[in-house]
Design an enzyme around this catalytic site. Structure first.
Site, PDB file in Angstrom:
ATOM      1  N   GLN A  94       0.848  -1.115   0.044  1.00 50.66           N
ATOM      2  CA  GLN A  94      -0.017   0.086  -0.013  1.00 50.66           C
ATOM      3  C   GLN A  94       0.830   1.238   0.101  1.00 50.66           C
ATOM      4  O   GLN A  94       1.745   1.404   0.795  1.00 50.66           O
ATOM      5  CB  GLN A  94      -1.032  -0.029   1.484  1.00 50.66           C
ATOM      6  N   TYR A 109      -6.512 -12.886  -2.409  1.00 50.76           N
ATOM      7  CA  TYR A 109      -5.573 -12.111  -3.107  1.00 50.76           C
ATOM      8  C   TYR A 109      -4.696 -11.470  -1.877  1.00 50.76           C
ATOM      9  O   TYR A 109      -5.031 -10.240  -1.592  1.00 50.76           O
ATOM     10  CB  TYR A 109      -6.426 -10.942  -3.799  1.00 50.76           C
ATOM     11  N   ASN A 159      -1.140  -8.533   4.463  1.00 53.17           N
ATOM     12  CA  ASN A 159      -1.324  -7.230   5.024  1.00 53.17           C
ATOM     13  C   ASN A 159      -2.473  -7.393   5.918  1.00 53.17           C
ATOM     14  O   ASN A 159      -2.372  -6.883   7.219  1.00 53.17           O
ATOM     15  CB  ASN A 159      -1.384  -6.213   3.738  1.00 53.17           C
ATOM     16  N   GLU A 189      -2.840 -16.329  -2.466  1.00 54.58           N
ATOM     17  CA  GLU A 189      -1.878 -15.566  -3.368  1.00 54.58           C
ATOM     18  C   GLU A 189      -1.306 -16.325  -4.207  1.00 54.58           C
ATOM     19  O   GLU A 189      -0.611 -17.205  -3.919  1.00 54.58           O
ATOM     20  CB  GLU A 189      -1.054 -14.705  -2.481  1.00 54.58           C
ATOM     21  N   ASP A 230      -9.440  -8.622  -1.781  1.00 56.87           N
ATOM     22  CA  ASP A 230      -8.818  -7.461  -2.313  1.00 56.87           C
ATOM     23  C   ASP A 230      -8.438  -7.420  -3.473  1.00 56.87           C
ATOM     24  O   ASP A 230      -6.810  -7.695  -3.545  1.00 56.87           O
ATOM     25  CB  ASP A 230      -7.862  -7.083  -1.235  1.00 56.87           C
ATOM     26  N   CYS A 285      -9.344  -1.310  -5.073  1.00 55.89           N
ATOM     27  CA  CYS A 285      -8.916  -0.002  -5.795  1.00 55.89           C
ATOM     28  C   CYS A 285      -9.450   0.513  -6.884  1.00 55.89           C
ATOM     29  O   CYS A 285      -8.809   1.697  -7.489  1.00 55.89           O
ATOM     30  CB  CYS A 285      -7.126  -0.333  -5.759  1.00 55.89           C
ATOM     31  N   GLU A 293     -10.128   4.486  -3.229  1.00 57.72           N
ATOM     32  CA  GLU A 293      -9.875   3.070  -2.573  1.00 57.72           C
ATOM     33  C   GLU A 293     -11.240   3.092  -1.814  1.00 57.72           C
ATOM     34  O   GLU A 293     -11.712   3.832  -0.988  1.00 57.72           O
ATOM     35  CB  GLU A 293      -8.787   3.021  -1.689  1.00 57.72           C
TER      36      GLU A 293
END
Length: 368
Positions: free
Chosen positions: A190, A218, A223, A239, A301, A326, A360
């Site tokens: 980020q 994802y 995070n 991921e 995400d 995003c 976002e």
């Protein structure tokens, strides 16, 4: 000379415009009141990239105007973190007199952290040799003697020389906890550290009263997985990018978290595994028995392209869907499907990218 100035007096006006756009775009979904998380009005970007312009014996940073393609000199960049701004002139002054550091250098990338670390990547149109490495080591030492906590990378075609680490260690404060994250050069992180903290706190708040396990698609470097782990019995996260998975494993160990498992799979593959269409050796090797998980919450995400229809349909199987986006346009497309079965109960705007049109969003959906 240019300082690439931003007009901080316009910050609130540009944020108000985004709020109006977001509310207007999602009005059809009967979303609750928008929760707004502003950014600092300057020094908010943890990353920055500059081209390097050579003029006789001089060299300096440049950027390009996206509309006119005109280049302009950049000596300071108020959008970037204070560390990057402090380092920019010192770095270029140190490189300028040293032929092996200067020759055919065409780009410098900075990755900094709220915790005070910085990683500098220097990109060249020539192969790097031992003389370059010796001078780069002296450059690193000189800048660290001036008070920086800095590592360097030299890049050329099919060449990467790391002095001495190719990552930074970020520390993000989430409510009363500090979470440690390895952030690797050229990997997604980020960009706005302070807003990233607010996003984590919001996600933790949304899932405060959860039961059972969390499924996450994802997950990047873990995070959100690490911040959310306290709210669930277990977290199973997927991921596809190998460096991100390796960072996620590093982060799990660094934070001493024992209830998060990361698997390297795409969202599409995971959908097939969940629906029993395919068996994956990766799951067996990792000792993951999907049937043993009791997930009624899913966290997504996705990249700018959003989720494909198959993944959206799979996600509908969960009572609660926490979605960070995003790209509001693809979020809207996905909500057209998700709102058939779920309603929006929390709705947030995170100003990750001040003074740009980018927004976002965060959405919590619960089964109707």
């Amino acid at each position: 000379m240019s300082n690439t100035l931003i007009d901080t007096t316009q910050y609130q006006a540009q944020l108000d415009e985004k709020i109006a756009r977001m509310q207007d775009a999602f009005a059809e979904f009967n979303a609750p009141e928008l929760e707004v998380f502003p950014s600092p009005d300057k020094h908010y970007r943890m990353r920055a990239e500059f081209r390097v312009w050579h003029e006789g014996d001089d060299l300096y940073y440049i950027m390009f105007n996206q509309e006119t393609k005109q280049k302009y000199r950049v000596d300071q960049f108020p959008q970037a973190s204070r560390i990057i701004n402090d380092l920019m002139p010192l770095l270029v002054d140190a490189i300028r007199p040293i032929e092996s550091l200067r020759r055919k250098l065409f780009q410098v990338d900075f990755l900094s952290t709220l915790s005070g670390e910085v990683l500098v990547s220097m990109l060249y149109h020539r192969q790097l040799d031992e003389e370059w490495e010796a001078n780069a080591r002296m450059l690193k030492q000189r800048l660290n003697d001036e008070g920086f906590n800095l590592n360097l990378i030299g890049r050329a075609r099919k060449q990467k020389i790391v002095i001495d680490r190719d990552y930074v260690v970020e520390k993000l404060s989430v409510n009363d906890r500090t979470l440690t994250y390895q952030q690797i050069e050229n990997n997604f992180t980020q960009p706005n550290g302070k807003v990233a903290e607010k996003m984590l706190e919001w996600a933790v708040d949304c899932t405060q009263d959860s039961t059972g396990d969390l499924l996450e698609l994802y997950c990047g470097n873990g995070n959100f997985s690490l911040a959310l782990a306290d709210n669930f019995d277990r977290v199973l996260a997927t991921e596809l990018a190998k460096p991100s998975v390796e960072s996620a494993q590093w982060n799990i160990a660094a934070n001493k978290i024992d209830n998060v498992q990361i698997i390297r799979m795409s969202a599409e593959e995971f959908t097939e595994a969940m629906e029993g269409k395919r068996e994956f050796r990766r799951l067996q090797q990792a000792g993951v028995d999907l049937k043993s998980y009791n997930c009624n919450t899913i966290f997504v995400d996705p990249p700018r392209s959003g989720m494909d229809e198959g993944t959206c349909r799979m996600v509908q199987a969960y009572d609660r869907i926490l979605y960070i986006s995003c790209n509001p346009e693809t979020l809207k497309e996905n909500l057209d499907i998700l709102s058939e079965t779920h309603r929006i109960t929390r709705f947030a705007l995170f100003d990750q990218f001040p003074y740009t049109h980018h927004m976002e969003a965060g959405v919590l959906l619960e089964r109707k």
